[in-house]
Design a protein around this motif. Structure first.
Motif, mmCIF file in Angstrom:
data_model
loop_
_atom_site.group_PDB
_atom_site.id
_atom_site.type_symbol
_atom_site.label_atom_id
_atom_site.label_comp_id
_atom_site.label_asym_id
_atom_site.label_seq_id
_atom_site.Cartn_x
_atom_site.Cartn_y
_atom_site.Cartn_z
ATOM 1 N N ARG A 176 37.271 -22.725 48.406
ATOM 2 C CA ARG A 176 37.624 -23.749 47.425
ATOM 3 C C ARG A 176 39.082 -23.636 47.011
ATOM 4 O O ARG A 176 39.690 -22.594 47.067
ATOM 5 C CB ARG A 176 36.738 -23.636 46.181
ATOM 6 C CG ARG A 176 35.276 -23.948 46.482
ATOM 7 C CD ARG A 176 34.468 -23.955 45.200
ATOM 8 N NE ARG A 176 33.075 -24.247 45.457
ATOM 9 C CZ ARG A 176 32.544 -25.456 45.527
ATOM 10 N NH1 ARG A 176 33.332 -26.517 45.371
ATOM 11 N NH2 ARG A 176 31.271 -25.638 45.764
ATOM 12 N N ALA A 177 39.611 -24.788 46.587
ATOM 13 C CA ALA A 177 40.990 -24.814 46.127
ATOM 14 C C ALA A 177 41.101 -24.372 44.680
ATOM 15 O O ALA A 177 42.184 -24.299 44.133
ATOM 16 C CB ALA A 177 41.572 -26.220 46.275
ATOM 17 N N GLU A 178 39.939 -24.127 44.033
ATOM 18 C CA GLU A 178 39.968 -23.702 42.648
ATOM 19 C C GLU A 178 39.132 -22.440 42.502
ATOM 20 O O GLU A 178 38.522 -21.973 43.446
ATOM 21 C CB GLU A 178 39.398 -24.798 41.734
ATOM 22 C CG GLU A 178 40.050 -26.158 41.918
ATOM 23 C CD GLU A 178 39.322 -27.013 42.919
ATOM 24 O OE1 GLU A 178 38.288 -26.566 43.456
ATOM 25 O OE2 GLU A 178 39.790 -28.115 43.180
ATOM 26 N N VAL A 179 39.091 -21.908 41.298
ATOM 27 C CA VAL A 179 38.213 -20.786 40.988
ATOM 28 C C VAL A 179 37.175 -21.265 39.998
ATOM 29 O O VAL A 179 37.301 -22.341 39.407
ATOM 30 C CB VAL A 179 39.004 -19.603 40.410
ATOM 31 C CG1 VAL A 179 39.956 -19.062 41.453
ATOM 32 C CG2 VAL A 179 39.753 -20.020 39.157
ATOM 33 N N GLY A 180 36.142 -20.476 39.835
ATOM 34 C CA GLY A 180 35.067 -20.904 38.960
ATOM 35 C C GLY A 180 35.080 -20.226 37.614
ATOM 36 O O GLY A 180 36.049 -19.586 37.216
ATOM 37 N N GLY A 181 33.938 -20.358 36.936
ATOM 38 C CA GLY A 181 33.819 -19.790 35.598
ATOM 39 C C GLY A 181 32.892 -18.609 35.537
ATOM 40 O O GLY A 181 32.259 -18.368 34.499
ATOM 41 N N ASP A 182 32.764 -17.855 36.631
ATOM 42 C CA ASP A 182 31.899 -16.665 36.629
ATOM 43 C C ASP A 182 32.533 -15.555 35.782
ATOM 44 O O ASP A 182 33.753 -15.385 35.798
ATOM 45 C CB ASP A 182 31.702 -16.148 38.055
ATOM 46 C CG ASP A 182 30.889 -17.113 38.914
ATOM 47 O OD1 ASP A 182 30.863 -18.315 38.581
ATOM 48 O OD2 ASP A 182 30.303 -16.673 39.907
ATOM 49 N N TRP A 183 31.696 -14.818 35.084
ATOM 50 C CA TRP A 183 32.222 -13.679 34.326
ATOM 51 C C TRP A 183 31.156 -12.600 34.183
ATOM 52 O O TRP A 183 29.966 -12.844 34.392
ATOM 53 C CB TRP A 183 32.725 -14.136 32.956
ATOM 54 C CG TRP A 183 31.717 -14.098 31.831
ATOM 55 C CD1 TRP A 183 31.452 -13.055 31.004
ATOM 56 C CD2 TRP A 183 30.851 -15.158 31.403
ATOM 57 N NE1 TRP A 183 30.491 -13.387 30.093
ATOM 58 C CE2 TRP A 183 30.102 -14.680 30.311
ATOM 59 C CE3 TRP A 183 30.641 -16.469 31.828
ATOM 60 C CZ2 TRP A 183 29.152 -15.459 29.649
ATOM 61 C CZ3 TRP A 183 29.708 -17.248 31.187
ATOM 62 C CH2 TRP A 183 28.971 -16.745 30.110
ATOM 63 N N PHE A 184 31.623 -11.402 33.854
ATOM 64 C CA PHE A 184 30.721 -10.292 33.536
ATOM 65 C C PHE A 184 31.283 -9.593 32.299
ATOM 66 O O PHE A 184 32.454 -9.750 31.951
ATOM 67 C CB PHE A 184 30.603 -9.300 34.702
ATOM 68 C CG PHE A 184 31.884 -8.575 35.019
ATOM 69 C CD1 PHE A 184 32.214 -7.377 34.369
ATOM 70 C CD2 PHE A 184 32.771 -9.078 35.958
ATOM 71 C CE1 PHE A 184 33.394 -6.717 34.653
ATOM 72 C CE2 PHE A 184 33.951 -8.419 36.252
ATOM 73 C CZ PHE A 184 34.266 -7.233 35.602
ATOM 74 N N ASP A 185 30.419 -8.824 31.646
ATOM 75 C CA ASP A 185 30.863 -8.074 30.461
ATOM 76 C C ASP A 185 29.970 -6.865 30.287
ATOM 77 O O ASP A 185 28.774 -6.901 30.606
ATOM 78 C CB ASP A 185 30.801 -8.961 29.214
ATOM 79 C CG ASP A 185 31.784 -8.502 28.143
ATOM 80 O OD1 ASP A 185 32.435 -7.450 28.347
ATOM 81 O OD2 ASP A 185 31.912 -9.187 27.115
ATOM 82 N N ALA A 186 30.554 -5.788 29.790
ATOM 83 C CA ALA A 186 29.804 -4.559 29.516
ATOM 84 C C ALA A 186 30.577 -3.773 28.462
ATOM 85 O O ALA A 186 31.723 -3.394 28.693
ATOM 86 C CB ALA A 186 29.627 -3.722 30.785
ATOM 87 N N PHE A 187 29.949 -3.542 27.299
ATOM 88 C CA PHE A 187 30.640 -2.804 26.238
ATOM 89 C C PHE A 187 29.597 -2.165 25.311
ATOM 90 O O PHE A 187 28.434 -2.577 25.256
ATOM 91 C CB PHE A 187 31.589 -3.708 25.441
ATOM 92 C CG PHE A 187 30.911 -4.861 24.749
ATOM 93 C CD1 PHE A 187 30.557 -4.773 23.408
ATOM 94 C CD2 PHE A 187 30.636 -6.039 25.430
ATOM 95 C CE1 PHE A 187 29.942 -5.829 22.758
ATOM 96 C CE2 PHE A 187 30.025 -7.094 24.790
ATOM 97 C CZ PHE A 187 29.673 -7.002 23.456
#
Length: 587
Positions: free
Chosen positions: A382-393
C-alpha cells in the motif's frame, strides 16, 4: 531493355548518346508474326499498350508499337522505333525488379514485373509489364512481345493501405509499450527499482543501448542505469553504469535536457565523438565505443512541475532513429516522468506516515518484569500505512495492561486516529477502568467526538498469581487472543466480544468481559487481522495457521523468538495489510 521497362547493357538514358534508329523496313509486324488485316487492326487499335522487339538485332530494339503504347507513354512511333525501352526507366525504378527481369529474359523465360516508369512529360506511372517470347519452327526466339498496363491507381492505393496498416501497427506497438511501462512502474514501490525497470523495458525496444539518469531537486545526477539491447554487451553496460556520473555531467546535451522547458522537442543527433576524449576517462571512452556511438536521442522525463531526469537512447548508426521512434520516445518521456514522480511522492507520504506511526507506538522497556516482545510491520503493497497499534504498560496497582488495536483505513488520518485512541484508552485504564468498562468508555468518546471512523481492539488485564497469571479481557470486534500452553496446546480466548468501536452496539448495556487463568510457561499472543487475513486466506483459516505455528515453537522459547517465528511463518513480502503482534511469556 528488351521491351518496355527491360534492361540491356547500354548506358542509362540521360548518361550517353541516344541510339540511332535501327534499320526498319515496315511499320507493321512481319507476316510470320502477324497475318491478316483483321488481326493487325486489333493489335494496332486495341486498348492494351503493346510493343514488339527483335532480340536478334543489337540492343533488342523496338520494331513495332501500337497506338495505346504511344498514348500511354507520350512518345510517337518514330521516337520509339529502333530504341530499347529502357528509356522509360527513372531514378526511382527498383533495381532489384530490373535485375529479375533481365535474368528471366537471358534465360528465355516469359516474365511479368511491376516497374515504376516515366512518360515523355516526366510524370511517373506504375507499369505492369508482361513479356512473351515468340519462337520459330526450330524453337529460336524471333521476337519479344511486351504488354504494358498502367496500374498506378491500384499501386498507389495498395501502397496507401500498406502505409496505413504499418502506421496502425506502429501506433499499436507504441500504445502497448506505454501500457506496459505504466504497469511495470506501478509494480515498484521503491524509486530506484522503478528507474531501473523503465530503462530495462524501453531501451531494448527502441535503441542499441541507452540509460535513464535521474536528478535530485538541486539538479545533480543521483542515479544512472545503463541498458543494452545486445546481451553480449550486458557486462559493458553494467561497467559503464558503475563508473559514476562524471561522463554524464560533462555532456552539454544532458545538461540541456535536464534544463528543458515544456516546449522541448526531442530530436536525434549524431554523437559528438570528437569531444568525448576531453570529457571522459580512457576506460569510459572504451566502454562507450564498445556499445556503439552513432546517434543519440535525449528525452526529458518531465514531472508535474520540473524535469526529473533524462532518458537517453543511443543507436550505433548515425541515422538509426526514424520518426516513429522519436514520437514514441517523446510520449514515453512525458508519461514516465509523471509515473516516477508518483513513486517519489508515494515514498515521501509513506515515510511521513511511518514516522508518525512509529512515534505513536510505545518502546517496550521493563513491563513489570514480564518477558514481552512486539512487532509492527507496515504493509508492503500500500501507498499508505494503517492504524494498527499495540500497548503494554504497568498499572498503578501492579497489574499489566496489554492491548492491540486497528483503526480502519490506510492513511495519515488513520495513523493520527490511532494515536488518539491509544491515548484515550491508556487514560481510561490508568484511572482504574476494567477492560469492558474501558472499551465502552472509548466507544462513547469516539462516537461523540468523531475521533475515528471504526476501530477494533482487544484489551487484556494481566495479574500475577502463584500458579501463573489471571487474564481479564474484552474484545471490540477484534480477532481472539491465543494462549499456547506448555506442551504445545493452543486455545483461543473467546467470549467477551462486542461490536467494533464506533458502531452502535447490538445489545446496549455494559460491554462484556471474561477471565481465565494461565499457567507458568504459557505464551499469550495478541495480534491484528493483518497477520492472519489476506486475499488468498480467510480470517478463520489464518487463525488456524497462526495456531499451528504457535504450537510448533519450543516450550523454552523467549517472547522475542516466538514473535520472530510467527511473523516469519505468516508474513511475506507482498503482505496487503499492516501487521501488529504482541507476545507475552508467563514466567
Amino acid at each position: 531493355m528488351t521491351s518496355a521497362g527491360t534492361v540491356d547493357d547500354t548506358p542509362p538514358a540521360g548518361t550517353g548518346p541516344v541510339e540511332a534508329p535501327a534499320p526498319h523496313t515496315s511499320p507493321v509486324l512481319p507476316q510470320d508474326v502477324l497475318t491478316g488485316p483483321l488481326a493487325q487492326a486489333v493489335l494496332e487499335r486495341g486498348p492494351l499498350a503493346m510493343t514488339v522487339s527483335d532480340p536478334r538485332l543489337p540492343g533488342d530494339p523496338v520494331v513495332w508499337a501500337n497506338t495505346a503504347f504511344t498514348t500511354l507513354t507520350g512518345y510517337t512511333l518514330d521516337e520509339v522505333r529502333g530504341r530499347n525501352c529502357r528509356f522509360l526507366q527513372c531514378e526511382d525504378t527498383d533495381p532489384e525488379a530490373v535485375a529479375r527481369l533481365r535474368a528471366a529474359l537471358e534465360r528465355g523465360d516469359d516474365v511479368q514485373e511491376l516497374l515504376l516508369n516515366v512518360r515523355k512529360d516526366g510524370s511517373q506511372f506504375w507499369n505492369q509489364l508482361a513479356i512473351t517470347h515468340l519462337r520459330d519452327a526450330d524453337g529460336q526466339v524471333t521476337h519479344r512481345v511486351g504488354v504494358q498496363v498502367d496500374v498506378t491507381a491500384e499501386a498507389v492505393g495498395e501502397a496507401a493501405r500498406t502505409l496505413e496498416l504499418s502506421l496502425m501497427h506502429r501506433t499499436a506497438d507504441r500504445l502497448e509499450l506505454l501500457a506496459r511501462m505504466g504497469e511495470e512502474l506501478s509494480r515498484h514501490l521503491e524509486f530506484g527499482d522503478a528507474v531501473d525497470a523503465l530503462a530495462d523495458l524501453v531501451v531494448p525496444r527502441l535503441a542499441t543501448w541507452g540509460f535513464v539518469a535521474m536528478a535530485s531537486e538541486t539538479g545533480h545526477l543521483e542515479r544512472v542505469h545503463v541498458v543494452t539491447a545486445d546481451p553480449a554487451h550486458a557486462p559493458v553496460a553494467h561497467a559503464l553504469g558503475t563508473q559514476g556520473t562524471t561522463w554524464l555531467t560533462q555532456s552539454p546535451r544532458v545538461a540541456q535536457t535536464l534544463a528543458a522547458g515544456d516546449d522541448h522537442v526531442p530530436m536525434p543527433m549524431p554523437v559528438d565523438v570528437a569531444s568525448l576524449p576531453s570529457r571522459t576517462t580512457p576506460d569510459e571512452l572504451r566502454l562507450l565505443e564498445t556499445l556503439g556511438l552513432g546517434s543519440a536521442l535525449l528525452v526529458p522525463l518531465t514531472g508535474r512541475d520540473r524535469v526529473l531526469g533524462a532518458l537517453c537512447l543511443v543507436h550505433r548508426d548515425v541515422d538509426g532513429f526514424d520518426r516513429e521512434v522519436v514520437v514514441t520516445a517523446a510520449h514515453l518521456g512525458r508519461r514516465a516522468g509523471v509515473l516516477l514522480e508518483n513513486v517519489r511522492l508515494y515514498l515521501a507520504e509513506r515515510d511521513a506516515a511511518l514516522t508518525l506511526q512509529h512515534s505513536l507506538l510505545p518502546v517496550l522497556g521493563d513491563v513489570g518484569g514480564l518477558d514481552v516482545a512486539a512487532s509492527y510491520l507496515p504493509s508492503g503493497r500500500r501507498a499508505e500505512v494503517g492504524g494498527d497499534w499495540f500497548d503494554a504498560f504497568v498499572l498503578p496497582d501492579g497489574a499489566v495492561s496489554l492491548a492491540v488495536g486497528d483503526v480502519v483505513g490506510h492513511d495519515l488520518r488513520a495513523a493520527a486516529s490511532m494515536g488518539q485512541l491509544r491515548s484515550l484508552l491508556r487514560a481510561s485504564v490508568w484511572r482504574g477502568d476494567r477492560p469492558g468498562e474501558a472499551l465502552e468508555r472509548l466507544d462513547g468518546l469516539v462516537r461523540a467526538l468523531d475521533v475515528a471512523d471504526i476501530a477494533t481492539c482487544v484489551l487484556v488485564r494481566w495479574e500475577r498469581t502463584p500458579t501463573g497469571a489471571r487474564l481479564t479481557w474484552a474484545s471490540a470486534g477484534h480477532p481472539p487472543v491465543l494462549v499456547r500452553l506448555p506442551g504445545g496446546h493452543v486455545q483461543g480466548l473467546d467470549g467477551a466480544r462486542s461490536t467494533p468501536i464506533g458502531l452502535p452496539p447490538v445489545r446496549p448495556g455494559t460491554t462484556p468481559e471474561a477471565a481465565a487463568d494461565v499457567p507458568h510457561g504459557a505464551f499469550v499472543v495478541l495480534y491484528s487481522d493483518g497477520l492472519v487475513e489476506r486475499r488468498d486466506r480467510g480470517l478463520r483459516e489464518g487463525i488456524e495457521t497462526l495456531s499451528a505455528a504457535l504450537a510448533a515453537v519450543p516450550d523454552d522459547a523467549t517472547a522475542s523468538q516466538v514473535c520472530d517465528a510467527l511473523t516469519g511463518t505468516l508474513v511475506d513480502e507482498h503482505q496487503e495489510d499492516d501487521v501488529c503482534l504482541l507476545v507475552v511469556r508467563v514466567d
